[in-house]
Design a protein around this motif. Structure first.
Motif, PDB file in Angstrom:
ATOM      1  N   LYS A 122      49.332  33.936  52.406  1.00 21.01           N
ATOM      2  CA  LYS A 122      50.015  34.973  51.692  1.00 21.01           C
ATOM      3  C   LYS A 122      49.230  35.701  50.629  1.00 21.01           C
ATOM      4  CE  LYS A 122      54.903  35.050  52.814  1.00 21.01           C
ATOM      5  NZ  LYS A 122      56.291  34.980  52.367  1.00 21.01           N
ATOM      6  N   ARG A 123      48.677  34.518  49.738  1.00 19.22           N
ATOM      7  CA  ARG A 123      47.654  34.770  48.518  1.00 19.22           C
ATOM      8  C   ARG A 123      46.459  35.544  49.224  1.00 19.22           C
ATOM      9  NH1 ARG A 123      46.138  30.445  44.457  1.00 19.22           N
ATOM     10  NH2 ARG A 123      43.926  31.170  45.061  1.00 19.22           N
ATOM     11  N   LEU A 133      46.273  36.744  39.138  1.00 17.92           N
ATOM     12  CA  LEU A 133      45.077  35.699  39.136  1.00 17.92           C
ATOM     13  C   LEU A 133      43.723  36.284  38.836  1.00 17.92           C
ATOM     14  CD1 LEU A 133      44.425  32.763  39.585  1.00 17.92           C
ATOM     15  CD2 LEU A 133      43.702  33.628  42.242  1.00 17.92           C
ATOM     16  N   HIS A 134      43.574  37.495  39.134  1.00 19.82           N
ATOM     17  CA  HIS A 134      42.174  38.000  38.729  1.00 19.82           C
ATOM     18  C   HIS A 134      42.440  38.359  37.227  1.00 19.82           C
ATOM     19  CE1 HIS A 134      38.411  40.331  39.705  1.00 19.82           C
ATOM     20  NE2 HIS A 134      39.014  40.962  38.570  1.00 19.82           N
ATOM     21  N   SER A 163      39.955  37.984  32.188  1.00 26.55           N
ATOM     22  CA  SER A 163      40.145  38.785  31.012  1.00 26.55           C
ATOM     23  C   SER A 163      39.705  37.842  30.085  1.00 26.55           C
ATOM     24  CB  SER A 163      41.453  38.821  31.051  1.00 26.55           C
ATOM     25  OG  SER A 163      41.857  39.534  29.722  1.00 26.55           O
ATOM     26  N   HIS A 164      39.116  38.420  28.950  1.00 24.41           N
ATOM     27  CA  HIS A 164      38.773  37.699  27.642  1.00 24.41           C
ATOM     28  C   HIS A 164      39.943  37.684  26.623  1.00 24.41           C
ATOM     29  CE1 HIS A 164      34.555  37.330  28.920  1.00 24.41           C
ATOM     30  NE2 HIS A 164      34.677  38.533  29.130  1.00 24.41           N
ATOM     31  N   LEU A 190      49.808  35.847  29.408  1.00 27.55           N
ATOM     32  CA  LEU A 190      50.979  35.069  29.532  1.00 27.55           C
ATOM     33  C   LEU A 190      51.426  35.377  30.735  1.00 27.55           C
ATOM     34  CD1 LEU A 190      53.335  33.239  28.649  1.00 27.55           C
ATOM     35  CD2 LEU A 190      54.276  35.177  27.440  1.00 27.55           C
ATOM     36  N   VAL A 191      51.455  34.565  31.673  1.00 27.64           N
ATOM     37  CA  VAL A 191      52.233  34.875  33.222  1.00 27.64           C
ATOM     38  C   VAL A 191      53.576  34.123  33.389  1.00 27.64           C
ATOM     39  CG1 VAL A 191      51.595  34.515  35.596  1.00 27.64           C
ATOM     40  CG2 VAL A 191      49.824  34.719  34.147  1.00 27.64           C
TER      41      VAL A 191
END
Length: 148
Positions: free
Chosen positions: A125-126, A134-135, A140-141, A145-146
């Protein structure tokens, strides 16, 4: 700790978790909140099923998507203000790559933190659906928070 928190939302029930957490963090740290919704714009030759859409139909669909996105981020801004967040902004962005637009918004608006939700897809699925979260997390610099 944080001066400006970006919360990425798509208006879904899952992203509401990210919105509520971002508001809580903004209140806790007296930070500003930047609510962002990215509208994925398809090229003018986009096919809907097997029917090619005219330019006016594509434009109409884009206007609808932009309007709905604005409604979503305005609701986040209103919610943050009603809960006492000192400053909240509502931003709609158009982009081909949603994750890159979120990263760019965090950079342009000088955000210290990106808050977003993840569907937690795994395996095939991913692979098939990709993962914007995820990207963002890996490119990201700005700290991310996920929430799931």
């Amino acid at each position: 700790m944080y001066e400006r928190i970006l919360v990425a939302t798509d208006g879904s029930e899952l992203s509401e978790l990210a919105v509520n957490s971002a508001i809580d963090l903004a209140l806790l740290t007296q930070a500003e909140l930047v609510a962002v919704k990215v509208v994925h714009h398809y090229p003018a030759s986009y096919f809907e099923g097997s029917i090619m859409l005219s330019q006016s139909e594509v434009s109409h669909l884009r206007e609808q998507a932009d309007s709905e996105a604005q409604r979503v981020v305005d609701a986040v801004k209103e919610k943050a203000a009603s809960r006492g967040v000192k400053s909240a902004r509502a931003i709609v962005m158009q982009a081909e790559l949603i994750s890159e637009a979120i990263i760019e918004a965090a950079r342009v608006h000088h955000c210290d933190l990106i808050v977003m939700a993840s569907h937690g897809r795994r395996g095939i699925k991913r692979l098939l659906m990709g993962s914007e979260t995820l990207h963002v997390l890996t490119h990201s610099h700005t700290p991310v928070l996920v929430l799931r």
